[in-house]
Design a protein around this motif. Structure first.
Motif, PDB file in Angstrom:
ATOM      1  N   PRO A  16       0.808  -1.231   0.000  1.00 28.02           N
ATOM      2  CA  PRO A  16       0.000   0.000   0.000  1.00 28.02           C
ATOM      3  C   PRO A  16       0.839   1.278   0.000  1.00 28.02           C
ATOM      4  O   PRO A  16       0.342   2.355  -0.320  1.00 28.02           O
ATOM      5  CB  PRO A  16      -0.812  -0.110   1.301  1.00 28.02           C
ATOM      6  N   GLU A  17       2.132   1.143   0.359  1.00 28.11           N
ATOM      7  CA  GLU A  17       3.001   2.312   0.431  1.00 28.11           C
ATOM      8  C   GLU A  17       3.739   2.572  -0.882  1.00 28.11           C
ATOM      9  O   GLU A  17       4.435   3.575  -1.015  1.00 28.11           O
ATOM     10  CB  GLU A  17       4.022   2.114   1.557  1.00 28.11           C
ATOM     11  N   GLN A  18       3.591   1.658  -1.851  1.00 28.18           N
ATOM     12  CA  GLN A  18       4.327   1.770  -3.108  1.00 28.18           C
ATOM     13  C   GLN A  18       3.521   2.543  -4.149  1.00 28.18           C
ATOM     14  O   GLN A  18       2.299   2.486  -4.178  1.00 28.18           O
ATOM     15  CB  GLN A  18       4.668   0.378  -3.661  1.00 28.18           C
ATOM     16  N   GLY A  19       4.239   3.223  -5.016  1.00 29.05           N
ATOM     17  CA  GLY A  19       3.590   3.906  -6.128  1.00 29.05           C
ATOM     18  C   GLY A  19       3.294   2.938  -7.257  1.00 29.05           C
ATOM     19  O   GLY A  19       3.690   1.766  -7.225  1.00 29.05           O
ATOM     20  N   GLN A  20       2.615   3.421  -8.277  1.00 36.11           N
ATOM     21  CA  GLN A  20       2.207   2.575  -9.395  1.00 36.11           C
ATOM     22  C   GLN A  20       3.395   1.931 -10.093  1.00 36.11           C
ATOM     23  O   GLN A  20       3.359   0.747 -10.437  1.00 36.11           O
ATOM     24  CB  GLN A  20       1.413   3.420 -10.404  1.00 36.11           C
ATOM     25  N   GLU A  21       4.478   2.681 -10.283  1.00 38.80           N
ATOM     26  CA  GLU A  21       5.646   2.148 -10.983  1.00 38.80           C
ATOM     27  C   GLU A  21       6.248   0.959 -10.253  1.00 38.80           C
ATOM     28  O   GLU A  21       6.585  -0.068 -10.875  1.00 38.80           O
ATOM     29  CB  GLU A  21       6.697   3.251 -11.140  1.00 38.80           C
ATOM     30  N   LYS A  22       6.380   1.067  -8.939  1.00 41.19           N
ATOM     31  CA  LYS A  22       6.960  -0.020  -8.143  1.00 41.19           C
ATOM     32  C   LYS A  22       6.058  -1.255  -8.149  1.00 41.19           C
ATOM     33  O   LYS A  22       6.552  -2.393  -8.180  1.00 41.19           O
ATOM     34  CB  LYS A  22       7.193   0.448  -6.711  1.00 41.19           C
ATOM     35  N   ILE A  23       4.757  -1.050  -8.117  1.00 44.05           N
ATOM     36  CA  ILE A  23       3.826  -2.183  -8.131  1.00 44.05           C
ATOM     37  C   ILE A  23       3.889  -2.906  -9.474  1.00 44.05           C
ATOM     38  O   ILE A  23       3.862  -4.136  -9.539  1.00 44.05           O
ATOM     39  CB  ILE A  23       2.391  -1.710  -7.834  1.00 44.05           C
ATOM     40  N   ILE A  24       3.983  -2.142 -10.555  1.00 46.97           N
ATOM     41  CA  ILE A  24       4.095  -2.750 -11.891  1.00 46.97           C
ATOM     42  C   ILE A  24       5.388  -3.554 -11.988  1.00 46.97           C
ATOM     43  O   ILE A  24       5.410  -4.666 -12.532  1.00 46.97           O
ATOM     44  CB  ILE A  24       4.033  -1.670 -12.982  1.00 46.97           C
ATOM     45  N   GLU A  25       6.494  -3.025 -11.456  1.00 53.08           N
ATOM     46  CA  GLU A  25       7.762  -3.762 -11.438  1.00 53.08           C
ATOM     47  C   GLU A  25       7.609  -5.073 -10.663  1.00 53.08           C
ATOM     48  O   GLU A  25       8.152  -6.110 -11.066  1.00 53.08           O
ATOM     49  CB  GLU A  25       8.859  -2.908 -10.802  1.00 53.08           C
ATOM     50  N   PHE A  26       6.875  -5.016  -9.563  1.00 52.28           N
ATOM     51  CA  PHE A  26       6.653  -6.216  -8.754  1.00 52.28           C
ATOM     52  C   PHE A  26       5.835  -7.251  -9.521  1.00 52.28           C
ATOM     53  O   PHE A  26       6.134  -8.455  -9.483  1.00 52.28           O
ATOM     54  CB  PHE A  26       5.942  -5.841  -7.447  1.00 52.28           C
ATOM     55  N   MET A  27       4.821  -6.805 -10.249  1.00 52.59           N
ATOM     56  CA  MET A  27       4.007  -7.734 -11.044  1.00 52.59           C
ATOM     57  C   MET A  27       4.838  -8.359 -12.160  1.00 52.59           C
ATOM     58  O   MET A  27       4.641  -9.527 -12.509  1.00 52.59           O
ATOM     59  CB  MET A  27       2.785  -7.008 -11.606  1.00 52.59           C
ATOM     60  N   GLU A  28       5.769  -7.607 -12.723  1.00 51.17           N
ATOM     61  CA  GLU A  28       6.661  -8.161 -13.754  1.00 51.17           C
ATOM     62  C   GLU A  28       7.519  -9.274 -13.169  1.00 51.17           C
ATOM     63  O   GLU A  28       7.812 -10.270 -13.842  1.00 51.17           O
ATOM     64  CB  GLU A  28       7.537  -7.049 -14.330  1.00 51.17           C
ATOM     65  N   LEU A  29       7.892  -9.119 -11.902  1.00 54.33           N
ATOM     66  CA  LEU A  29       8.650 -10.176 -11.227  1.00 54.33           C
ATOM     67  C   LEU A  29       7.789 -11.428 -11.048  1.00 54.33           C
ATOM     68  O   LEU A  29       8.254 -12.548 -11.289  1.00 54.33           O
ATOM     69  CB  LEU A  29       9.149  -9.677  -9.869  1.00 54.33           C
ATOM     70  N   LEU A  30       6.532 -11.259 -10.646  1.00 53.79           N
ATOM     71  CA  LEU A  30       5.634 -12.412 -10.513  1.00 53.79           C
ATOM     72  C   LEU A  30       5.461 -13.113 -11.860  1.00 53.79           C
ATOM     73  O   LEU A  30       5.408 -14.347 -11.934  1.00 53.79           O
ATOM     74  CB  LEU A  30       4.278 -11.971  -9.964  1.00 53.79           C
ATOM     75  N   ASP A  31       5.377 -12.331 -12.935  1.00 54.51           N
ATOM     76  CA  ASP A  31       5.254 -12.908 -14.279  1.00 54.51           C
ATOM     77  C   ASP A  31       6.496 -13.729 -14.631  1.00 54.51           C
ATOM     78  O   ASP A  31       6.400 -14.822 -15.198  1.00 54.51           O
ATOM     79  CB  ASP A  31       5.060 -11.802 -15.324  1.00 54.51           C
ATOM     80  N   LEU A  32       7.662 -13.189 -14.311  1.00 52.02           N
ATOM     81  CA  LEU A  32       8.915 -13.900 -14.591  1.00 52.02           C
ATOM     82  C   LEU A  32       8.945 -15.240 -13.875  1.00 52.02           C
ATOM     83  O   LEU A  32       9.288 -16.272 -14.471  1.00 52.02           O
ATOM     84  CB  LEU A  32      10.105 -13.047 -14.146  1.00 52.02           C
ATOM     85  N   LEU A  33       8.588 -15.235 -12.618  1.00 48.97           N
ATOM     86  CA  LEU A  33       8.603 -16.469 -11.837  1.00 48.97           C
ATOM     87  C   LEU A  33       7.607 -17.491 -12.376  1.00 48.97           C
ATOM     88  O   LEU A  33       7.905 -18.680 -12.489  1.00 48.97           O
ATOM     89  CB  LEU A  33       8.300 -16.154 -10.373  1.00 48.97           C
TER      90      LEU A  33
END
Length: 284
Positions: A16-33
């Motif tokens: 909840p403390e992250q901005g949109q850019e950081k959340i999108i980066e995190f989702m890209e990591l989930l996609d990679l995994l």
């Protein structure tokens, strides 16, 4: 690479403390995994029961994040749940674990812990693990750890020609490969500008601090040539892979100095990746 990631308890407070850019980066990591069939362990029920996370994910206070939150929930639904308390505890100690290989899905940036919330950070962790692997594991994991390098079929066998013990040089190999992988876009730019191999080598050496040069004896140039189909034109092209890095730590005997031979990345060839043909003894 056989690696597992754990969704830490802290992550539900961090998102909840992250901005949109950081959340999108995190989702890209989930996609990679997910795309690489690497295990992701998530207590999905526990995540949604978290007051901080549940209040944020269902909130309508940030309409600009509505689509991002929806996509995050879809990715979370694909994660598996780790039931074994002992295994989960081991994975929570991801910064210390070495065998099996773990890292923690977490936004914290601590040097002594394997925390990752972006693809770039996850690759850093995977490459550290790579530097501890046996030669057989190392060969199997190269392609995953360096997505912007095309490894020719000759690379695996060439590793057997290394003049020193593999364990003595593997971390330096990882260092060189990381530099080559991360230089992809610069290589493409250099090739577009029609720079010669000597100039390309000088710029790479200046930027990376790794010794690099083209082949001195042009009479043996055929051994460095590889044929590829240009994905844009459909025509076959011969690519010269004579550029090579040298391992400074073992520059004892010039005739037995281990090297990495490659060609700079270029559009239309091997999906625009750096082409690597040899890791080992002086190619003859």
């Amino acid at each position: 690479m056989n690696i597992q990631a754990i969704w830490t308890d802290e992550l539900t407070k961090q998102l909840p403390e992250q901005g949109q850019e950081k959340i999108i980066e995190f989702m890209e990591l989930l996609d990679l995994l997910n795309d690489n069939m690497l295990a992701i362990n998530l207590d999905l029920e526990g995540a949604y029961e978290s007051e901080d996370f549940a209040g944020w994910i269902y909130s309508r206070k940030e309409p600009e994040l509505a689509d991002v939150k929806k996509e995050l929930m879809i990715r979370m639904s694909k994660c598996c749940h780790c039931e074994d308390i002992e295994i989960k505890q081991q994975m929570m100690e991801a910064g210390k674990a070495r065998n099996p290989k773990y890292f923690a899905l977490d936004f914290r940036e601590e040097d002594n812990c394997n925390y990752a919330a972006s693809v770039e950070r996850a690759y850093e962790i995977c490459r550290r693990y790579l530097g501890t692997e046996s030669k057989s594991e190392f060969k199997a994991d190269l392609e995953f750890c360096f997505p912007d390098i095309y490894f020719d079929k000759t690379v695996s066998g060439s590793l057997n020609s290394i003049n020193r013990k593999f364990e003595e040089i593997r971390t330096e190999i990882v260092e060189h490969l990381t530099a080559l992988n991360n230089y992809k876009q610069k290589f493409i730019k250099q090739v577009k500008e029609k720079k010669g191999y000597r100039e390309i080598a000088m710029e790479f050496q200046r930027d990376s601090g790794i010794e690099c040069s083209p082949q001195g004896d042009k009479k043996r140039i055929k051994v460095f040539m590889r044929e590829f189909v240009n994905e844009r034109t459909g025509k076959k092209e011969n690519i010269n892979c004579e550029l090579h890095t040298k391992f400074k730590r073992f520059n004892i005997d010039k005739d037995k100095q281990d090297r990495i031979y490659f060609a700079p990345a270029r559009e239309g060839i091997c999906s625009g990746k750096v082409i690597l043909i040899h890791i080992g003894d002086h190619l003859k």
